[in-house]
Design a protein around this motif. Structure first.
Motif: not given
Length: 473
Positions: A398-422
């Motif tokens: 997946a573009g990101a794995l998020v454990i015990n949370e939703t959405l909040m990874h998008v707000a991390v400035d120090d990590a890439p945001f993007g998808g994979t495959g479809a």
């Protein structure tokens, strides 16, 4: 000249202006780029009230805190983060030559690509315009932004904001319908970023391919939430509900469907209803509720719901409403059970307040279900079991794995945001965004001494014999 021809001509003129300016001007310095980002921050702060009012107008009702929390604050944070680290990002990096290439010096310089195009969707028209813009400006580029035709009031404020912060040679705003969007994607950009539906992303990529324009695609897809057999359901629903109700679920990384243990289904529904009512009392008259963006989008969601019900799904509302309530654009989450793969709601990205629930009897079944489907932009795991967390991390994509949370990874400035495959390709945010919009140019530098004088024809002799043995060792 027709209005359409005039719009296309203006589009081409804007592109040529930026390309000519980029070619004529020297590369921007660290200080100049930091100043550009500061100007953007100052204008954004000056337009916060106008932006929240415009977003509310475009949506019919957009919760103010949805706009502040999800559209404006992430941009301010990203600006501060990028300005602070930009000097380090721009430094050339030294590389090793290896024995056969010695003596020489090798370094990699991150060079601005040129003119970058950004196609902006309607769901977060501020963050998804200015977020990529920050990365592109940090890399030293000129930028053209194609704003969504579904957010005209927000576009007007964004245009004013950007015009005050930048010249047209640096940043240009483009508006228009689908024909303008198609013409925009066909321009010979040095890089093109698109955020939106997978089906449209394929068209954008095809248009870019004609110019060999590199693309970043942020596409979304169906992001699942996997709830294990042990995590307290109250906690799982608490984390999930925020991600599904923010902006009425109109988010590319919103939970799209839930994988729930069969024995815990009734508990999940009860917890969702209880918590939803706590967060949104008097739902029909609640200013914290964001509307479905348009009647067209509401009709699309109605069609998904009707199709699912016709094929045997059961629907439970997150709060008591009359059937007429769904004729408005304020929808509480509609929980769907007994869903099957032949339903459109399980084939299309939902992008709204419908939440299918797929039950499973063992974790192997749930993991297989995820792996058999196109790779999502996010995978949400609700589990405190370290072994399961590790297994999901290693054996799913997946573009990101998020454990015990939703959405909040998008707000991390120090990590890439993007998808994979479809769900897309490429990244932005942080240093990955800087690199995405830069060309990594290798610089190989040699002095007067070079080993090539000994490894060119005529071949033979002891040195050549030794080199052959060394190469084939």
């Amino acid at each position: 000249m027709t209005d359409s021809a005039s719009a296309h001509s203006a589009l081409l003129d804007a592109f040529e202006l930026q390309r000519h300016s980029f070619m004529q001007q020297p590369p921007s310095t660290t200080q100049q780029r930091q100043q550009q980002l500061l100007a953007l921050k100052q204008q954004l702060l000056a337009h916060v009230t106008l932006l929240t009012e415009a977003l509310n107008l475009d949506y019919g009702q957009r919760a103010t805190y949805d706009s502040l929390w999800a559209d404006i604050q992430p941009v301010l944070s990203m600006i501060d983060y990028s300005r602070k680290r930009l000097r380090r990002w721009m430094q050339p990096s030294k590389r090793h030559t290896g024995l056969l290439l010695t003596p020489a010096k090798v370094s990699v310089h991150y060079q601005a690509k040129g003119v970058v195009g950004i196609i902006v969707p309607w769901n977060f028209p501020v963050m998804l315009a200015l977020g990529p813009l920050i990365s592109a400006l940090a890399a030293g580029n000129r930028v053209m932004l194609k704003l969504s035709e579904f957010t005209p009031a927000t576009n007007q404020v964004l245009g004013q904001l950007l015009q005050r912060a930048f010249s047209a040679e640096q940043v240009t705003v483009v508006e228009g319908d689908v024909t303008i969007a198609q013409a925009f994607a066909a321009l010979p950009f040095d890089h093109l970023l698109f955020t939106g539906a997978t089906s449209v992303g394929k068209q954008v990529m095809a248009a870019a391919a004609a110019n060999l324009t590199p693309v970043t695609l942020e596409l979304g897809g169906k992001s699942p939430v996997l709830i294990d057999e042990q995590l307290p359901m109250q906690l799982a629903v608490q984390r999930l509900l925020f991600g599904k109700t923010l902006n009425a679920g109109q988010i590319c990384v919103a939970p799209d469907y839930v994988l729930c243990p069969t024995a815990r289904l009734a508990d999940f529904i009860a917890q969702y209803q209880q918590q939803f009512v706590q967060h949104y009392p008097d739902f029909a008259n609640n200013a914290d509720v964001s509307f479905i963006v348009s009647e067209r989008h509401r009709q699309r969601l109605w069609a998904l719901l009707d199709d699912a019900l016709a094929l045997g799904a059961q629907c439970v509302s997150a709060c008591p409403i009359s059937p007429q309530q769904l004729d408005s654009r304020a929808w509480p989450t509609q929980l769907l059970t007994n869903v099957t793969d032949d339903m459109q709601v399980m084939q299309q990205e939902i992008f709204g307040p419908l939440l299918p629930i797929v039950t499973y009897d063992d974790i192997e079944q749930a993991l297989a279900y995820i792996k058999q489907r196109p790779r999502p932009l996010a995978l949400y795991l609700m589990s405190e079991q370290p072994a399961l967390q590790q297994r999901v991390m290693q054996h799913t994509h997946a573009g990101a794995l998020v454990i015990n949370e939703t959405l909040m990874h998008v707000a991390v400035d120090d990590a890439p945001f993007g998808g994979t495959g479809a769900s897309g390709m490429g990244h932005y945010h942080g240093i990955e965004g800087f690199k995405e919009f830069s060309h990594a140019k290798t610089v190989f530098k040699r002095g007067r001494l070079s080993p090539t004088q000994w490894i060119k024809p005529p071949y033979g002799g002891r040195l050549q014999t030794w080199l052959k043995r060394w190469i084939l060792r």
